[in-house]
Design a protein around this motif. Sequence first.
Motif, mmCIF file in Angstrom:
data_model
loop_
_atom_site.group_PDB
_atom_site.id
_atom_site.type_symbol
_atom_site.label_atom_id
_atom_site.label_comp_id
_atom_site.label_asym_id
_atom_site.label_seq_id
_atom_site.Cartn_x
_atom_site.Cartn_y
_atom_site.Cartn_z
ATOM 1 N N TYR A 95 53.955 30.660 8.250
ATOM 2 C CA TYR A 95 54.895 30.701 8.380
ATOM 3 C C TYR A 95 56.395 31.008 7.936
ATOM 4 C CZ TYR A 95 52.672 27.469 10.997
ATOM 5 O OH TYR A 95 51.461 26.259 12.107
ATOM 6 N N LEU A 96 56.798 31.734 8.832
ATOM 7 C CA LEU A 96 58.342 32.102 8.075
ATOM 8 C C LEU A 96 59.800 32.011 8.664
ATOM 9 C CD1 LEU A 96 57.357 36.577 7.961
ATOM 10 C CD2 LEU A 96 56.851 34.663 6.090
ATOM 11 N N GLY A 97 60.637 31.784 7.518
ATOM 12 C CA GLY A 97 61.935 31.533 8.085
ATOM 13 C C GLY A 97 62.273 29.944 8.414
ATOM 14 N N PRO A 98 63.527 29.603 8.823
ATOM 15 C CA PRO A 98 63.333 27.972 9.007
ATOM 16 C C PRO A 98 63.067 27.810 10.145
ATOM 17 C CG PRO A 98 65.583 29.944 8.978
ATOM 18 C CD PRO A 98 64.263 30.182 8.406
ATOM 19 N N ASP A 99 63.082 28.445 10.896
ATOM 20 C CA ASP A 99 62.090 28.243 12.570
ATOM 21 C C ASP A 99 60.757 28.244 11.969
ATOM 22 O OD1 ASP A 99 65.200 27.976 13.505
ATOM 23 O OD2 ASP A 99 65.050 30.179 13.808
ATOM 24 N N ARG A 100 60.083 28.276 11.075
ATOM 25 C CA ARG A 100 59.309 28.404 10.774
ATOM 26 C C ARG A 100 58.197 29.326 12.349
ATOM 27 N NH1 ARG A 100 56.550 25.178 7.195
ATOM 28 N NH2 ARG A 100 54.971 24.517 8.995
ATOM 29 N N GLU A 101 58.202 30.040 11.740
ATOM 30 C CA GLU A 101 57.840 30.754 13.291
ATOM 31 C C GLU A 101 56.301 31.558 12.294
ATOM 32 O OE1 GLU A 101 59.898 34.327 15.706
ATOM 33 O OE2 GLU A 101 61.622 33.369 14.722
ATOM 34 N N LEU A 102 55.163 31.636 13.622
ATOM 35 C CA LEU A 102 53.578 32.051 13.083
ATOM 36 C C LEU A 102 54.223 33.353 12.707
ATOM 37 C CD1 LEU A 102 51.100 31.111 12.124
ATOM 38 C CD2 LEU A 102 50.826 31.340 14.462
ATOM 39 N N GLU A 103 53.818 33.855 11.335
ATOM 40 C CA GLU A 103 53.924 35.240 11.017
ATOM 41 C C GLU A 103 52.059 35.908 10.886
ATOM 42 O OE1 GLU A 103 55.328 39.161 10.306
ATOM 43 O OE2 GLU A 103 56.522 37.108 10.908
ATOM 44 N N SER A 104 50.893 35.355 10.271
ATOM 45 C CA SER A 104 50.047 35.294 10.270
ATOM 46 C C SER A 104 48.369 34.359 10.206
ATOM 47 C CB SER A 104 49.747 36.975 9.961
ATOM 48 O OG SER A 104 48.887 37.441 9.603
ATOM 49 N N ASN A 105 47.347 34.733 10.034
ATOM 50 C CA ASN A 105 46.354 34.117 9.481
ATOM 51 C C ASN A 105 45.805 34.312 8.115
ATOM 52 O OD1 ASN A 105 47.000 33.374 12.252
ATOM 53 N ND2 ASN A 105 45.629 31.702 11.967
ATOM 54 N N VAL A 106 45.444 33.828 6.648
ATOM 55 C CA VAL A 106 44.836 33.977 5.956
ATOM 56 C C VAL A 106 43.166 32.984 6.540
ATOM 57 C CG1 VAL A 106 46.233 35.292 4.582
ATOM 58 C CG2 VAL A 106 46.016 32.899 4.291
ATOM 59 N N ASP A 107 41.621 33.695 6.103
ATOM 60 C CA ASP A 107 41.116 32.987 5.071
ATOM 61 C C ASP A 107 40.743 33.032 4.165
ATOM 62 O OD1 ASP A 107 37.848 33.959 6.793
ATOM 63 O OD2 ASP A 107 39.666 34.698 7.456
ATOM 64 N N LEU A 108 40.286 31.859 3.765
ATOM 65 C CA LEU A 108 39.408 32.154 1.801
ATOM 66 C C LEU A 108 38.824 30.801 2.434
ATOM 67 C CD1 LEU A 108 42.591 32.691 1.769
ATOM 68 C CD2 LEU A 108 42.778 31.716 -0.490
ATOM 69 N N ILE A 109 37.695 31.784 1.446
ATOM 70 C CA ILE A 109 35.906 31.225 1.800
ATOM 71 C C ILE A 109 35.859 30.862 -0.295
ATOM 72 C CG2 ILE A 109 33.893 31.065 2.067
ATOM 73 C CD1 ILE A 109 34.683 33.287 3.649
ATOM 74 N N TRP A 110 35.587 30.011 -0.670
ATOM 75 C CA TRP A 110 34.923 29.397 -2.176
ATOM 76 C C TRP A 110 33.485 28.906 -2.072
ATOM 77 C CZ3 TRP A 110 39.912 27.510 0.178
ATOM 78 C CH2 TRP A 110 40.844 28.387 -0.565
#
Length: 122
Positions: free
Chosen positions: A85-100
């Motif tokens: 999320y970005l900004g004070p309004d917490r707008e969804l910007e993107s996703n990341v998925d991580l694998i361990w």
Amino acid sequence: MKFTRKHANQVRAAARIEVKTNRVSVEAGTRFNINTCKNSINIAAISDDPEWNDTDLDDYRDLKDLIGTEIEEKDGKVHIDFYIYLGPDRELESNVDLIWQDGKLVAANGTTNKNILSQLEG
């Protein structure tokens, strides 16, 4: 796997690479399997489908709240989908998925950047 500050830093770094800015808020998605109704923050624990088509979003957890949490593994694997999320309004910007795998980061992919891991290592 016990989720540590090191893991959280890896997530933040991947999120910053994905959205190309330093000011991000990140939440982990808890998913549920639509066939078994089992839910987990670890996609690998509830789905064998590489595209997760048998899962859906259930809830969110703030990244900082994960630190110190024991995450259920499947054969040493933890796979988490994170929302950026970005900004004070917490707008969804993107996703990341991580694998361990056995606690070591082995994959990091964004919605637009499919090779974040090499950028984290390099």
